[in-house]
Design a protein around this motif. Structure first.
Motif, short mmCIF file in Angstrom:
data_model
loop_
_atom_site.label_atom_id
_atom_site.label_comp_id
_atom_site.label_asym_id
_atom_site.label_seq_id
_atom_site.Cartn_x
_atom_site.Cartn_y
_atom_site.Cartn_z
N LEU A 97 71.95 -3.80 21.25
CA LEU A 97 72.91 -3.21 22.24
C LEU A 97 74.57 -4.27 21.83
O LEU A 97 74.27 -5.20 20.40
CB LEU A 97 72.71 -4.38 23.72
N GLY A 116 68.42 -6.12 23.28
CA GLY A 116 67.85 -4.37 22.74
C GLY A 116 66.30 -4.61 23.02
O GLY A 116 66.68 -5.03 23.39
N GLY A 154 69.15 4.54 26.47
CA GLY A 154 70.11 4.37 26.77
C GLY A 154 70.76 3.77 28.07
O GLY A 154 71.50 3.54 27.99
N GLN A 181 69.63 -0.74 31.00
CA GLN A 181 68.51 -0.65 30.28
C GLN A 181 67.45 -0.93 30.73
O GLN A 181 67.02 -1.88 30.91
CB GLN A 181 69.04 -1.74 28.34
N VAL A 217 74.53 4.90 21.78
CA VAL A 217 74.49 3.66 23.08
C VAL A 217 75.02 1.74 22.16
O VAL A 217 75.27 1.30 22.31
CB VAL A 217 72.90 3.46 23.21
N GLU A 253 77.67 0.90 24.61
CA GLU A 253 76.76 1.17 25.84
C GLU A 253 77.01 1.62 27.26
O GLU A 253 76.37 2.36 27.66
CB GLU A 253 76.11 -0.59 25.76
N ARG A 254 78.40 1.73 27.55
CA ARG A 254 78.61 1.85 28.72
C ARG A 254 78.88 2.97 28.70
O ARG A 254 79.11 4.22 29.76
CB ARG A 254 79.83 1.29 29.36
N GLN A 255 79.15 4.08 26.55
CA GLN A 255 78.94 4.89 27.40
C GLN A 255 79.85 5.97 28.00
O GLN A 255 80.00 7.00 28.39
CB GLN A 255 77.76 5.76 27.84
#
Length: 367
Positions: A10, A15, A144, A163, A234, A238-240
């Motif tokens: 991450l 992660g 994700g 996550q 991801v 991470e926040r996409q």
């Protein structure tokens, strides 16, 4: 078959591992122990999978010293609603599940979305692990941390990003997957290959027949490729929220979600996304000058994966209205993800009139 391992790193540190292969559920206890998991576990699954896997997973965990409770919800998209979420939270309260315990989610994309959301809000965050049992979930939904619930006005309108601590994809669970859901999962595999680039795209074209026949080595390779693609996206965001991540999740999605909503969720998610890929492939030829041969190649691949063109009577006006509403998440305009080649996806402004024209073509093609 060797179990393969991915590490999703991450952006902010930390992660989790993703394991893909045969027998992953049998090794689950050891994986949880290695990660220092609480010995108190709540396992969430649905009524269909309860009979297939719940007793063996519970017994395996109990033999390893885990206190394993269970929650079972009805199978299907209808469980992704606030009423079911409230019932699950009440059950967690009754079982005195704390933030130090672990939620195990055994199932496909519906359960991943539902369980992840429940975990994200329980006592400000409950650790959870995903044990995907469908091809769609293994290739996409379980990775994700993007959770979601449906409302009457739309699909996935409520959600969080929370996550998991581990993803274990046991390919043996795919043996019980109905053909309709198998081909639906192949839509996620096709989209991931298109987004990743030429190497994955060409591999998929060459192994489409093997995947339709569920050849084990080809299945593992396809899941690994798709999961790797999702993990890279991801790790980068991470926040996409970036266009790059949106390219992975949004290609074909606007049209696909519109179809799902108009059908009352009677169309399988993967079938809807595949039809969305077909639509966007043709739209890209006129909207951004994509080569017609590339649009045709997408159609041929989807056909070869058992995802033929969808024949359904839906209003172009109704689909257009659905696309307008869902498109707000891109900032308010009609911005769509279109492709010009494998690995070359673009977030572009498209003339609304052009979209409506192509929707009308699509509607008339089934009259």
């Amino acid at each position: 078959m060797t179990v393969q391992r991915l590490r999703l790193q991450l952006p902010g540190g930390g992660g989790y591992d993703i394991r893909i292969g045969s027998g992953v559920l049998g090794d689950l206890s050891a994986d949880l122990v290695a990660r220092g998991s609480s010995r108190r576990v709540m396992l969430l699954t649905d009524e269909h999978l309860e009979e297939l896997y719940l007793p063996s997973v519970q017994n395996s965990l109990a033999d390893a010293g885990f206190d394993c409770l269970s929650l079972v919800v009805p199978a299907g998209e209808a469980s992704k609603g606030l009423e079911v979420v409230t019932e699950l939270w009440q059950s967690l309260a009754a079982a005195k599940i704390s933030g130090s315990d672990l939620l195990l989610i055994l199932g496909g994309g519906v359960l991943t979305d539902l369980g992840g959301f429940v975990a994200s809000a329980w006592q400000r965050g409950l650790r959870y692990a995903c044990l995907p049992t469908t091809l769609m979930a293994m290739a996409d939904a379980a990775i994700g941390g993007k959770t979601a619930l449906n409302l009457p006005g739309g699909r996935n309108l409520i959600g969080t990003v929370w996550q998991p601590c581990f993803v274990g994809a046991d390919l043996e669970t795919l043996a019980s997957l109905p053909e309709e859901h198998w081909s639906s999962g192949l839509a996620a595999v096709a989209r991931a290959a298109l987004v990743t680039g030429a190497e994955d795209w060409e591999w998929l074209i060459g192994h489409a027949k093997a995947l339709c026949c569920r050849q084990p080595d080809a299945v593992q390779k396809a899941v690994f490729n798709a999961a790797s693609s999702k993990a890279r996206a991801v790790a980068a965001d991470e926040r996409q929220e970036s266009p790059a991540y949106g390219a992975l999740l949004a290609y074909g999605q606007e049209f696909g979600h519109a179809l799902e909503l108009e059908s009352g969720f009677q169309i399988p998610h993967g079938q809807a996304i595949a039809e969305g890929m077909r639509f966007m492939a043709q739209l890209a030829v006129e909207a951004i000058g994509a080569a017609p041969t590339f649009a045709d190649a997408q159609v041929v691949l989807l056909d070869s994966l058992g995802l033929p063109a969808f024949a359904g009577q839906f209003s172009a006006d109704a689909l257009y209205d659905r696309i307008l509403r869902s498109n707000k998440r891109f900032g308010g305009g009609l911005r769509l993800v279109l492709a010009t080649a494998p690995g070359q996806l673009h977030l572009v402004e498209v003339d609304p009139d052009l979209i409506k024209v192509y929707l009308t073509y699509w509607e008339e093609s089934w009259k």
